[in-house]
Motif scaffolding. Structure first.
Motif, PDB file in Angstrom:
ATOM      1  N   ASP A   1       0.868  -1.024  -0.262  1.00 47.56           N
ATOM      2  CA  ASP A   1       0.128   0.239   0.387  1.00 47.56           C
ATOM      3  C   ASP A   1       0.897   1.187  -0.076  1.00 47.56           C
ATOM      4  N   PRO A   2       1.433   1.688  -1.427  1.00 51.55           N
ATOM      5  CA  PRO A   2       1.394   2.557  -1.339  1.00 51.55           C
ATOM      6  C   PRO A   2       1.600   4.623   0.244  1.00 51.55           C
ATOM      7  N   SER A   3       0.362   4.563   0.542  1.00 49.54           N
ATOM      8  CA  SER A   3      -0.248   5.232   1.094  1.00 49.54           C
ATOM      9  C   SER A   3       0.109   5.514   2.307  1.00 49.54           C
ATOM     10  N   VAL A   4       0.617   4.420   3.088  1.00 47.69           N
ATOM     11  CA  VAL A   4       0.827   3.527   4.825  1.00 47.69           C
ATOM     12  C   VAL A   4       2.360   4.297   4.001  1.00 47.69           C
ATOM     13  N   GLU A   5       2.508   5.113   5.853  1.00 50.12           N
ATOM     14  CA  GLU A   5       4.065   6.150   5.730  1.00 50.12           C
ATOM     15  C   GLU A   5       4.478   4.884   6.856  1.00 50.12           C
ATOM     16  N   TYR A   6       5.769   5.025   6.439  1.00 54.00           N
ATOM     17  CA  TYR A   6       7.473   4.477   7.680  1.00 54.00           C
ATOM     18  C   TYR A   6       7.698   5.276   7.636  1.00 54.00           C
ATOM     19  N   GLY A   7       7.275   6.076   9.199  1.00 54.29           N
ATOM     20  CA  GLY A   7       8.948   6.595   9.988  1.00 54.29           C
ATOM     21  C   GLY A   7       9.810   6.296  10.698  1.00 54.29           C
ATOM     22  N   ILE A   8      10.570   6.502  11.416  1.00 55.81           N
ATOM     23  CA  ILE A   8      11.564   6.397  12.289  1.00 55.81           C
ATOM     24  C   ILE A   8      11.651   7.720  13.883  1.00 55.81           C
ATOM     25  N   SER A   9      11.464   6.954  14.691  1.00 61.79           N
ATOM     26  CA  SER A   9      12.443   7.947  16.295  1.00 61.79           C
ATOM     27  C   SER A   9      13.615   8.039  16.489  1.00 61.79           C
ATOM     28  N   PRO A  10      14.690   8.142  15.704  1.00 63.68           N
ATOM     29  CA  PRO A  10      15.666   7.879  16.485  1.00 63.68           C
ATOM     30  C   PRO A  10      16.378   8.436  17.223  1.00 63.68           C
ATOM     31  N   PHE A  11      16.909   8.485  17.942  1.00 66.67           N
ATOM     32  CA  PHE A  11      17.672   8.778  18.921  1.00 66.67           C
ATOM     33  C   PHE A  11      18.492  10.285  18.833  1.00 66.67           C
ATOM     34  N   GLY A  12      18.714  11.165  19.388  1.00 66.84           N
ATOM     35  CA  GLY A  12      17.695  12.595  18.996  1.00 66.84           C
ATOM     36  C   GLY A  12      19.900  12.980  18.123  1.00 66.84           C
ATOM     37  N   VAL A  13      20.919  12.073  19.076  1.00 61.22           N
ATOM     38  CA  VAL A  13      21.519  12.830  18.115  1.00 61.22           C
ATOM     39  C   VAL A  13      22.607  11.934  17.097  1.00 61.22           C
ATOM     40  N   TRP A  14      22.875  12.238  15.992  1.00 56.48           N
ATOM     41  CA  TRP A  14      23.739  11.425  14.630  1.00 56.48           C
ATOM     42  C   TRP A  14      25.279  11.538  14.835  1.00 56.48           C
ATOM     43  N   ARG A  15      25.396  12.630  14.578  1.00 60.58           N
ATOM     44  CA  ARG A  15      27.660  12.416  15.251  1.00 60.58           C
ATOM     45  C   ARG A  15      27.728  13.411  16.403  1.00 60.58           C
ATOM     46  N   ASN A  16      29.102  13.057  17.182  1.00 63.74           N
ATOM     47  CA  ASN A  16      29.183  15.009  17.298  1.00 63.74           C
ATOM     48  C   ASN A  16      30.187  15.309  16.226  1.00 63.74           C
ATOM     49  N   ASP A  17      30.027  16.134  16.618  1.00 63.60           N
ATOM     50  CA  ASP A  17      30.898  17.179  15.583  1.00 63.60           C
ATOM     51  C   ASP A  17      32.612  17.391  16.087  1.00 63.60           C
ATOM     52  N   SER A  18      32.703  16.783  16.936  1.00 62.68           N
ATOM     53  CA  SER A  18      34.208  16.036  17.357  1.00 62.68           C
ATOM     54  C   SER A  18      34.804  15.037  16.989  1.00 62.68           C
ATOM     55  N   ILE A  19      33.768  13.901  15.948  1.00 59.92           N
ATOM     56  CA  ILE A  19      34.207  12.785  15.418  1.00 59.92           C
ATOM     57  C   ILE A  19      33.666  13.528  14.194  1.00 59.92           C
ATOM     58  N   ASP A  20      32.876  14.366  13.338  1.00 62.32           N
ATOM     59  CA  ASP A  20      32.257  14.911  12.071  1.00 62.32           C
ATOM     60  C   ASP A  20      31.937  16.033  12.186  1.00 62.32           C
ATOM     61  N   PRO A  21      32.551  16.727  11.864  1.00 63.93           N
ATOM     62  CA  PRO A  21      32.395  18.344  11.243  1.00 63.93           C
ATOM     63  C   PRO A  21      30.867  18.318  10.609  1.00 63.93           C
ATOM     64  N   SER A  22      30.329  17.131  10.447  1.00 62.64           N
ATOM     65  CA  SER A  22      28.954  16.997  10.010  1.00 62.64           C
ATOM     66  C   SER A  22      28.101  17.451  11.075  1.00 62.64           C
ATOM     67  N   GLY A  23      28.827  16.617  11.897  1.00 60.94           N
ATOM     68  CA  GLY A  23      27.273  16.597  13.218  1.00 60.94           C
ATOM     69  C   GLY A  23      27.261  17.683  14.070  1.00 60.94           C
ATOM     70  N   SER A  24      26.412  17.248  14.979  1.00 60.72           N
ATOM     71  CA  SER A  24      26.358  18.088  15.809  1.00 60.72           C
ATOM     72  C   SER A  24      27.389  18.911  17.096  1.00 60.72           C
ATOM     73  N   ASP A  25      26.690  20.179  16.689  1.00 61.25           N
ATOM     74  CA  ASP A  25      27.612  20.822  18.176  1.00 61.25           C
ATOM     75  C   ASP A  25      27.488  20.452  19.735  1.00 61.25           C
ATOM     76  N   THR A  26      27.461  18.821  19.783  1.00 68.01           N
ATOM     77  CA  THR A  26      27.454  18.113  21.141  1.00 68.01           C
ATOM     78  C   THR A  26      28.269  17.134  21.514  1.00 68.01           C
ATOM     79  N   THR A  27      28.058  17.203  23.016  1.00 72.71           N
ATOM     80  CA  THR A  27      29.207  15.612  22.933  1.00 72.71           C
ATOM     81  C   THR A  27      27.968  14.793  23.956  1.00 72.71           C
ATOM     82  N   ALA A  28      27.211  13.941  23.649  1.00 72.05           N
ATOM     83  CA  ALA A  28      26.765  12.746  23.682  1.00 72.05           C
ATOM     84  C   ALA A  28      27.537  11.719  23.899  1.00 72.05           C
TER      85      ALA A  28
END
Length: 516
Positions: free
Chosen positions: A252-279
């Protein structure tokens, strides 16, 4: 289910202020969007939000009361956990009955279908129902494999099972486990008229210090194309996410698929494109959930990062992460747009011992206002239903009074079908403001607008929305519970497609109310 408090509090350090910008869409704090995701998570695991042991009539009453309360608080969606841990809250040919519905041993049949009851109760009130599943978890802490039903996949296929910490999981690196998870999703979508399939942040489990996830055997067997085990793990998750979306859309193409991941993808200390966080833990490096790749691939319809921190919490700041995720979705949605919702920490209001900001009853309301000030944020989901009902510090009263005081339609997903439906064939309004809508066979549901007097008003103003009702076939019945006695109204009814696209025109009718 969301027992991540220990992880969220672990070893977070200082951050650098975010310097990005976002386009404002709310001109003032009184701005009310016509479309906005307003969802409540209803967790069944460990009976967080759903009481066990009810018979059919008792469960129907609970479901009806729950959905009525959700509707009355001007929410428009419920995310109901139907597959918490290798089990099901619906009759399944693949998985055993969950112990969380009966309070008895796993596999005990309650004698009714909880999912169908919840689905009916939701749709009767115009509420979307998202079926929330957990792909790999088999047990909760304190449970053993011996506690599981003999029909549980862990018993039938013990070679797929790994023990990590004090829980058991399916090994995501074994292809058969992926196929098993997909079959459970296909069963759901084939058998139920759900609006979406929803997954949360548990893919590979949160990392335990000093203990590696025990998948060396499966890596040796299936990871021959990878030098780095962590890249292989991420690919396992990416493949599952993409394959689940493909399976859903093939049914059924109309059924949506959604995900609720943890709030931090990567810290910018590891990856410059990550968020300014220290999780201390992140999606990419610890859960092997490369959320950016899902957005790039068009593998999901919405993403709801769990930004379970306040606007004053320096190690993982709400505002910084809100802007970071908005930028991710804007920059990387290359196949089709991805609706961005924010996961809110209702459970922290008045209870958090680390961050005093949560003693401010207005914190959550202000987060919602901030969401509205960013064009890329389409709404929010609240964790969780029991906390909404508890209403610590009367925080939900503020939400109702300041941000949820009108109804709102859920956001569109036109990439799943952009056909605009025709308006209803006709409508009829009887003396008690019973509105009968005669279908045009194109509508999934209808939105009913109420205008005082004998003229139409503004269809773009959410204050004029009386409610939403799912199509019941040739004749759909809607009761305007808020209509005043002896008040003359003009009603306009528009159709909504299965992807929530609204018809251009409305069918109109006028009446003078004669409630007795």
């Amino acid at each position: 289910m969301k027992k991540r408090l220990a992880f969220l509090a672990m070893a977070l350090m200082m951050i650098i202020p975010y310097t990005g910008t976002a386009t404002a869409k709310a001109e003032s704090d009184s701005y009310q969007p016509k479309r906005e995701m307003r969802a409540a998570w209803i967790a069944s695991v460990e009976n967080i939000d759903m009481p066990p042991g009810k018979n059919k009539e008792e469960f129907k009453d609970w479901a009806a009361n729950t959905m009525s309360q959700i509707e009355n608080q001007n929410f428009n969606s419920a995310v109901f956990q139907v597959k918490p841990a290798g089990d099901a809250l619906y009759p399944s040919d693949i998985e055993p009955w969950s112990s969380y519905i009966t309070g008895e041993n796993q596999g005990t049949d309650p004698g009714y279908d909880p999912l169908q009851i919840m689905l009916d109760a939701a749709h009767q009130r115009g509420i979307e129902l998202h079926a929330w599943v957990n792909p790999y978890r088999l047990t909760m802490p304190g449970e053993e494999l011996s506690d599981l039903s003999e029909t549980n996949v862990a018993v039938k296929h013990s070679e797929w099972v790994v023990n990590y910490g004090d829980q058991y999981y399916l090994d995501p690196g074994i292809p058969e486990t992926q196929e098993y998870v997909i079959k459970t999703i296909e069963e759901l979508v084939n058998n139920y008229n759900i609006d979406a399939v929803h997954m949360d942040d548990y893919f590979y489990p949160y990392r335990i210090a000093g203990e590696d996830f025990p998948d060396s055997d499966s890596f040796d067997q299936f990871g021959e194309n990878y030098e780095d085990k962590e890249d292989w793990r991420r690919n396992n998750v990416n493949t599952l996410v993409d394959d689940i979306n493909t399976a859903i859309k093939s049914i059924d193409p109309s059924v949506e698929y959604g995900i609720s991941p943890f709030g931090v993808w990567r810290n910018d200390s590891i990856d410059p494109s990550g968020s300014d966080t220290t999780a201390a833990q992140t999606n990419y490096d610890d859960l092997y959930a490369d959320t950016r790749q899902w957005i790039k691939n068009g593998s999901l319809d919405y993403i709801t990062p769990q930004i379970y921190w306040s606007r004053d919490f320096q190690p993982a700041n709400y505002t910084i992460l809100q802007k970071w995720w908005e930028n991710e979705v804007d920059q990387y949605s290359q196949v089709h747009p991805t609706n961005l919702y924010i996961g809110l920490a209702d459970y922290k209001v008045g209870t958090d011992t680390i961050d005093d900001t949560w003693n401010n009853p207005a914190e959550l309301t202000e987060q919602i206002k901030d969401n509205r000030n960013h064009s890329g944020v389409e709404g929010q989901m609240h964790f969780s239903w029991s906390k909404i009902l508890q209403n610590k510090l009367s925080y939900m009263d503020l939400v109702q009074d300041e941000v949820y005081y009108t109804k709102a339609l859920v956001p569109e997903a036109p990439w799943n079908g952009e056909q605009k439906p025709k308006k209803p064939n006709r409508i009829k309004v009887e003396h008690n403001n019973n509105i009968y809508i005669y279908d045009n066979k194109e509508a999934e549901k209808f939105v009913v607008y109420r205008f005082e007097g004998n003229k139409e008003g503004d269809y773009s103003n959410p204050e004029n929305i009386a409610g939403v009702v799912y199509s019941e076939g040739k004749e759909t019945h809607f009761v305007d519970e808020e209509a005043e006695k002896d008040q003359e109204y003009t009603y306009g009814v528009k159709s909504l497609s299965s992807t929530n696209i609204e018809s251009k025109d409305a069918k109109k009718a006028k009446t003078k109310n004669h409630n007795s």
